[in-house]
Scaffold this motif. Structure first.
Motif, PDB file in Angstrom:
ATOM      1  N   UNK A 196       0.824  -1.203   0.000  1.00 45.79           N
ATOM      2  CA  UNK A 196       0.000   0.000   0.000  1.00 45.79           C
ATOM      3  C   UNK A 196       0.865   1.262   0.000  1.00 45.79           C
ATOM      4  N   UNK A 197       1.883   1.299   0.859  1.00 44.61           N
ATOM      5  CA  UNK A 197       2.757   2.471   0.948  1.00 44.61           C
ATOM      6  C   UNK A 197       3.459   2.712  -0.380  1.00 44.61           C
ATOM      7  N   UNK A 198       3.948   1.647  -1.004  1.00 45.26           N
ATOM      8  CA  UNK A 198       4.642   1.797  -2.288  1.00 45.26           C
ATOM      9  C   UNK A 198       3.689   2.337  -3.351  1.00 45.26           C
ATOM     10  N   UNK A 199       2.506   1.765  -3.433  1.00 44.67           N
ATOM     11  CA  UNK A 199       1.539   2.244  -4.433  1.00 44.67           C
ATOM     12  C   UNK A 199       1.113   3.686  -4.138  1.00 44.67           C
ATOM     13  N   UNK A 200       0.800   3.968  -2.901  1.00 43.96           N
ATOM     14  CA  UNK A 200       0.283   5.303  -2.525  1.00 43.96           C
ATOM     15  C   UNK A 200       1.330   6.395  -2.756  1.00 43.96           C
ATOM     16  N   UNK A 201       2.587   6.112  -2.442  1.00 46.93           N
ATOM     17  CA  UNK A 201       3.621   7.141  -2.513  1.00 46.93           C
ATOM     18  C   UNK A 201       4.405   7.173  -3.826  1.00 46.93           C
ATOM     19  N   UNK A 202       4.496   6.034  -4.561  1.00 49.01           N
ATOM     20  CA  UNK A 202       5.378   5.983  -5.723  1.00 49.01           C
ATOM     21  C   UNK A 202       4.681   5.693  -7.043  1.00 49.01           C
ATOM     22  N   UNK A 203       3.495   5.114  -7.019  1.00 48.00           N
ATOM     23  CA  UNK A 203       2.847   4.698  -8.262  1.00 48.00           C
ATOM     24  C   UNK A 203       1.607   5.536  -8.571  1.00 48.00           C
ATOM     25  N   UNK A 204       0.716   5.641  -7.605  1.00 45.16           N
ATOM     26  CA  UNK A 204      -0.577   6.287  -7.832  1.00 45.16           C
ATOM     27  C   UNK A 204      -0.455   7.806  -7.853  1.00 45.16           C
ATOM     28  N   UNK A 205      -0.872   8.464  -8.944  1.00 44.57           N
ATOM     29  CA  UNK A 205      -0.837   9.933  -8.958  1.00 44.57           C
ATOM     30  C   UNK A 205      -1.962  10.502  -8.095  1.00 44.57           C
ATOM     31  N   UNK A 206      -1.733  11.691  -7.568  1.00 49.30           N
ATOM     32  CA  UNK A 206      -2.712  12.352  -6.707  1.00 49.30           C
ATOM     33  C   UNK A 206      -3.183  13.630  -7.384  1.00 49.30           C
ATOM     34  N   UNK A 207      -4.478  13.793  -7.451  1.00 49.14           N
ATOM     35  CA  UNK A 207      -5.052  14.976  -8.098  1.00 49.14           C
ATOM     36  C   UNK A 207      -4.600  16.263  -7.421  1.00 49.14           C
ATOM     37  N   UNK A 208      -4.505  16.254  -6.097  1.00 50.15           N
ATOM     38  CA  UNK A 208      -4.108  17.466  -5.369  1.00 50.15           C
ATOM     39  C   UNK A 208      -2.649  17.831  -5.627  1.00 50.15           C
ATOM     40  N   UNK A 209      -1.866  16.895  -6.191  1.00 53.19           N
ATOM     41  CA  UNK A 209      -0.450  17.149  -6.509  1.00 53.19           C
ATOM     42  C   UNK A 209      -0.259  17.304  -8.018  1.00 53.19           C
ATOM     43  N   UNK A 210      -1.323  17.707  -8.709  1.00 55.70           N
ATOM     44  CA  UNK A 210      -1.298  17.891 -10.167  1.00 55.70           C
ATOM     45  C   UNK A 210      -0.888  16.601 -10.874  1.00 55.70           C
ATOM     46  N   UNK A 211      -1.471  15.502 -10.417  1.00 56.95           N
ATOM     47  CA  UNK A 211      -1.274  14.166 -10.967  1.00 56.95           C
ATOM     48  C   UNK A 211       0.169  13.671 -10.855  1.00 56.95           C
ATOM     49  N   UNK A 212       0.876  14.142  -9.849  1.00 59.42           N
ATOM     50  CA  UNK A 212       2.194  13.617  -9.520  1.00 59.42           C
ATOM     51  C   UNK A 212       2.036  12.693  -8.326  1.00 59.42           C
ATOM     52  N   UNK A 213       3.069  11.910  -8.054  1.00 58.72           N
ATOM     53  CA  UNK A 213       3.044  11.073  -6.861  1.00 58.72           C
ATOM     54  C   UNK A 213       3.695  11.839  -5.703  1.00 58.72           C
ATOM     55  N   UNK A 214       3.378  11.480  -4.463  1.00 61.99           N
ATOM     56  CA  UNK A 214       4.042  12.137  -3.335  1.00 61.99           C
ATOM     57  C   UNK A 214       5.563  12.017  -3.390  1.00 61.99           C
ATOM     58  N   UNK A 215       6.080  10.887  -3.891  1.00 62.41           N
ATOM     59  CA  UNK A 215       7.528  10.711  -3.978  1.00 62.41           C
ATOM     60  C   UNK A 215       8.146  11.709  -4.951  1.00 62.41           C
ATOM     61  N   UNK A 216       7.393  12.086  -6.001  1.00 60.94           N
ATOM     62  CA  UNK A 216       7.897  13.083  -6.949  1.00 60.94           C
ATOM     63  C   UNK A 216       7.987  14.466  -6.323  1.00 60.94           C
TER      64      UNK A 216
END
Length: 159
Positions: free
Chosen positions: A46-66
């Motif tokens: 879950x942590x890997x997907x949430x932070x490195x794979x799945x883009x977040x709309x609030x981050x302009x479709x970037x991942x938190x790791x980006x």
């Protein structure tokens, strides 16, 4: 980091955080794994997907790791003592998460501050502002303290 003051049992006041918990629960707790190692593997996925794979709309479709930048500031082994203003009344937070007020009364703060010192600043007319170092925790009205056996809580507004 600043504390977020949301009411107890008020998920609508902190939607992003509640959404993350909903996703975590769906991925890892429904159903939970058979043993602790399997549960940890589920959480790691879950942590890997949430932070490195799945883009977040609030981050302009970037991942938190980006978007995350690691701090190069060293983490202190021991938090240095904070010196409160001489106009403040400094009190130690007891094991129950409360500070003792005028020897007999209790004002509940939080169990997270057990053993720490807080400062209370007189605002006049019985109103006190409470701080942990330079972080404002809330207000209390000493006129509302009536019972020696019951503690009152800090509030975020004076209404």
């Amino acid at each position: 980091m600043d504390p977020v003051y949301s009411g107890p049992a008020q998920p609508d006041q902190n939607g992003r955080h509640e959404r993350m918990h909903r996703d975590l629960k769906a991925a890892c707790a429904k159903p939970s794994s058979f043993d602790l190692k399997a549960q940890q593997r589920s959480l790691n996925r879950f942590v890997k997907e949430y932070n490195h794979i799945r883009p977040h709309e609030s981050l302009e479709m970037k991942t938190p790791a980006d978007c995350h930048d690691f701090s190069n500031r060293p983490y202190p082994e021991k938090i240095p003592k904070y010196h409160y203003s001489s106009t403040m009344k400094v009190m130690k937070v007891c094991q129950n998460g409360s500070m003792r007020w005028k020897s007999y009364y209790w004002v509940y703060l939080t169990a997270a501050l057990k053993g720490k010192y807080v400062g209370a600043e007189d605002q006049g007319n019985g109103i006190w502002r409470v701080f942990y170092s330079d972080v404002f925790l809330g207000y209390f009205n000493e006129k509302n303290i009536r019972d020696k056996q019951v503690s009152i809580r800090l509030s975020q507004n004076l209404v």
